[in-house]
Design an enzyme around this catalytic site. Sequence first.
Site, mmCIF file in Angstrom:
data_model
loop_
_atom_site.group_PDB
_atom_site.id
_atom_site.type_symbol
_atom_site.label_atom_id
_atom_site.label_comp_id
_atom_site.label_asym_id
_atom_site.label_seq_id
_atom_site.Cartn_x
_atom_site.Cartn_y
_atom_site.Cartn_z
ATOM 1 N N CYS A 189 -0.885 -1.703 -1.148
ATOM 2 C CA CYS A 189 -2.014 -1.947 -0.240
ATOM 3 C C CYS A 189 -1.733 -3.045 0.771
ATOM 4 C CB CYS A 189 -3.277 -2.267 -1.037
ATOM 5 S SG CYS A 189 -3.203 -3.812 -1.990
ATOM 6 N N HIS A 227 -6.374 -7.187 -4.009
ATOM 7 C CA HIS A 227 -6.311 -5.946 -3.222
ATOM 8 C C HIS A 227 -6.710 -6.291 -1.791
ATOM 9 C CE1 HIS A 227 -6.662 -1.790 -2.040
ATOM 10 N NE2 HIS A 227 -7.907 -2.001 -1.638
#
Length: 302
Positions: free
Chosen positions: A175, A61
């Site tokens: 993301c 992430h």
Amino acid sequence: HRRFDYRPKPDPYCQARYTFCPTGSAIPVMKEEDVIEVYRLQAPVWEFKYGDLLGHLKIMHDAVGFKSSLTGKNYTMEWYELFQLGNCTFPHLRPGMDAPFWCNQGAACFYEGIDDAHWKENGTLVLVTTISGTMFNEMAQWVKYDNETGIYYETWTVQASPDKQSVVWFDSYECSKFILRTYQKLADLGAVFKKVQTNYTSIILFSGEPIYLGNETSIFGPLGNKTLATAIRDFYIPFKPHQTLREFFVDLVKIIDRVILNRQFYLFYNLEYWFLPMKFPYLKIIYEEVPLPVASKVSFGV
């Protein structure tokens, strides 16, 4: 990825297990003369739940951090799913509703502080550039626009083959793509990035040329295609958005059977359904370098 005029209100049926952006705040206006350090942040997905497990699979992430020289305050900015990843990737099949029901939105989250331990322990926290307060404020305006018009999360990248020059049929929108857009915006505003290697995770499906099937109304509406509607619903049965790890692995076997043995995948992208004639190697998780952007304005000094 299509831009939309506004962000629709989420349906109350869509509930998140973990609150989206619980400590989020408005992006502050920085003093023009401020000097702000920009950090690249990366850690394994769901580290809070599974530790470094997904780090070994390189499922990461991404976020970006800022530090104001004038105030000494740190900030984190990231983009993620409002209702967790499963909901963005797969629909709910609700009783009494023909069409699969999607709880899918992604958005930016901005909050004060950088959790150093989280990013450093199994990931990355590295200075990539320094910007002025003016550039930060212009970036904040762009984030507002990006957030209001790019609203749906898209897990999959779909391309024709693993070859570097392969045709990309559909690009993901998650993301890391937000972080890449942010860096590009800063470069357009004149930011000069350091020579740092930056790698990102992509989950890629491999498919022949996708076949357009229609939208929810044309497939599932009163004049829709009943056979196609049934095929799409059947395809999504094993993919449940919320489930235990054990259920997930049982369903994974069914999914592999469908996607690999039957060579088929139904993709919902920008509110439209597509059929993907899947081909070897079917699915790959890659972690590869995407270089930091080059400033497009003339800049002096570093």
